[in-house]
Structures are given as C-alpha cells and as structure tokens.
Design a protein around this motif. Structure first.
Motif, short mmCIF file in Angstrom:
data_model
loop_
_atom_site.label_atom_id
_atom_site.label_comp_id
_atom_site.label_asym_id
_atom_site.label_seq_id
_atom_site.Cartn_x
_atom_site.Cartn_y
_atom_site.Cartn_z
N ASN A 62 8.06 83.33 3.42
CA ASN A 62 7.95 84.19 4.57
C ASN A 62 8.87 83.56 5.40
O ASN A 62 9.48 82.34 4.99
CB ASN A 62 6.40 84.37 5.03
N ILE A 63 9.40 83.90 6.63
CA ILE A 63 10.27 83.49 7.62
C ILE A 63 9.91 82.16 8.06
O ILE A 63 10.73 81.27 8.15
CB ILE A 63 10.67 84.46 8.48
N ARG A 64 8.70 82.06 8.37
CA ARG A 64 8.41 80.74 8.91
C ARG A 64 8.46 79.46 7.78
O ARG A 64 8.96 78.51 8.27
CB ARG A 64 6.94 80.80 9.64
N THR A 65 7.97 79.79 6.55
CA THR A 65 8.28 78.83 5.67
C THR A 65 9.61 78.63 5.57
O THR A 65 9.94 77.43 5.24
CB THR A 65 7.42 79.35 4.25
N GLU A 66 10.30 79.45 5.59
CA GLU A 66 12.00 79.59 5.17
C GLU A 66 12.32 78.47 6.22
O GLU A 66 13.29 77.57 5.95
CB GLU A 66 12.35 80.80 5.26
N ALA A 67 11.97 78.99 7.66
CA ALA A 67 12.73 77.86 8.84
C ALA A 67 12.17 76.39 8.69
O ALA A 67 12.89 75.40 8.76
CB ALA A 67 12.11 78.52 10.08
N LEU A 68 10.75 76.46 8.26
CA LEU A 68 10.48 74.86 7.91
C LEU A 68 11.16 74.22 6.94
O LEU A 68 11.45 73.06 7.03
CB LEU A 68 8.84 75.06 7.85
N LEU A 69 11.41 74.73 5.98
CA LEU A 69 12.24 74.38 4.82
C LEU A 69 13.35 73.98 5.07
O LEU A 69 14.09 72.70 4.95
CB LEU A 69 12.10 75.06 3.56
#
Length: 208
Positions: A62-69
């Motif tokens: 998801n976009i939040r996981t992507e941003a955190l990675l």
C-alpha cells in the motif's frame, strides 16, 4: 559538509541515468571528485529495499508502506554513503532523491507533502540537494523511451498508468516553480550532449 549534492529528477524515460553518468564524467574532467549513486538504492541494504519496492505486482504494497520503505532506503543511503562522501569533499550525484518521493507518493492524495517530509526529517535529517535538475520531456517521447528501455517489463511503479505519470510530472514542475534557486527545469528533448551542457551551465556558480 564541503562537497555539493546534486540530484536528477523527472518522469520515466526522461534520461536521468544517462545524464547522471554524463554529468559525473564532465565534472571529473574538471578535476572534481564525484560519487555517482541512485535511489532507491546506492548501498547494499538500500538495494535490497529497492528490489522489494520495484519488483512484483502493483497491489503488493500500500502507499504508506511504500513511503516508509523509500524513507528507510534513503536513511541508509544518506548515513552510509551520501553524508560521508560530502564530508570528504566529494560531489554526490544521485539519480533521484527526496523530490521523487514527494511527487510519486503524494499524487494519490493519501499522503501529503508534509507527510513525506516528516519521514525525511526522521530518517535523513532533512538533507536536501544543493541543486536539483528536473528533466522535462514531452509525454509521448518519454513513454516511447521508457518502453524501449523496459522492453515491455516495467517495474511496479513505472508500469502505472499514464494519468499517474502525468500527475507526477506536474508535481516536479510545481517544485521547480516553487524553489527556483534549487530546482531547475531542463528541456530533455535536446540532444544528450546539449542536455549535459545545460546541466553544467547551471552549476557554474558552484564550480567557479
């Protein structure tokens, strides 16, 4: 920090990797010690995160996981490679940096620019390039270049639809308008040699 940090940004197929390499060669010819790198990646750990981010199907993150990675990869990149290189007096040229996260991860509306910069503050201490070049190429040319490069095998972000990439490019142009001293919009439809010359022209204040 005694070195200068330069980033190259833009949409898919704009020629960032080609110009990062060409600019590195041109600066080295002037006697400047250059460290060439990329994002996501640049260090062994960050390259592992890069593979996780770019491989597989679109829905796996998801976009939040992507941003955190992306923020985690950048934190490792900054602490392990970029900051030490700058402190040693090298110029660092990065194929993408924080402005890519700002553009690619906010267009859906789920995350704001403030969200991305908060992650950057925690992970990388708000490190910003001294100069950022956005390579601006008309959509039809960029799509053709990207298709030739990928041979039908786009990564999970590059393979998103044209409306997404159009919105990303609009974000990059917005940053150039808002921060004209740092972010320079470069016409990437010129010949590769002319684009490199334009990059150098916009670095004369740092070279001289």
């Amino acid at each position: 920090m005694t070195g200068y940090f330069i980033s190259l940004e833009g949409g898919e197929g704009a020629g960032k990797s080609t110009q990062a390499k060409a600019l590195s060669v041109a600066l080295q010819a002037k006697g400047i010690d250059v460290c060439l790198t990329r994002e996501p990646g640049g260090t062994p750990t960050a390259e592992v995160i890069r593979d996780l981010l770019l491989s597989g199907h679109e829905e796996k993150l998801n976009i939040r996981t992507e941003a955190l990675l992306f923020a985690a990869a950048r934190s490792e990149h900054c602490e392990t490679l970029i900051k030490p290189a700058l402190k040693s007096g090298k110029w660092v040229i990065s194929d993408r940096f924080i402005d890519s996260s700002r553009a690619y991860q906010t267009v859906s509306g789920s995350l704001s620019d403030k969200d991305i910069m908060a992650l950057h503050h925690v992970g990388s201490g708000n490190l910003m390039p001294r100069r950022t070049f956005v390579l601006d190429l008309p959509e039809e040319f960029a799509s053709r270049r990207a298709a030739m490069r990928d041979c039908g095998n786009s990564d999970r972000i590059g393979g998103r639809d044209s409306s997404y990439h159009r919105a990303v490019m609009a974000k990059f142009r917005q940053y150039a308008n808002e921060e004209p001293d740092r972010v320079k919009l470069i016409d990437a439809s010129q010949s590769p040699a002319d684009v490199t010359a334009k990059l150098l022209q916009n670095l004369t204040d740092l070279i001289d």
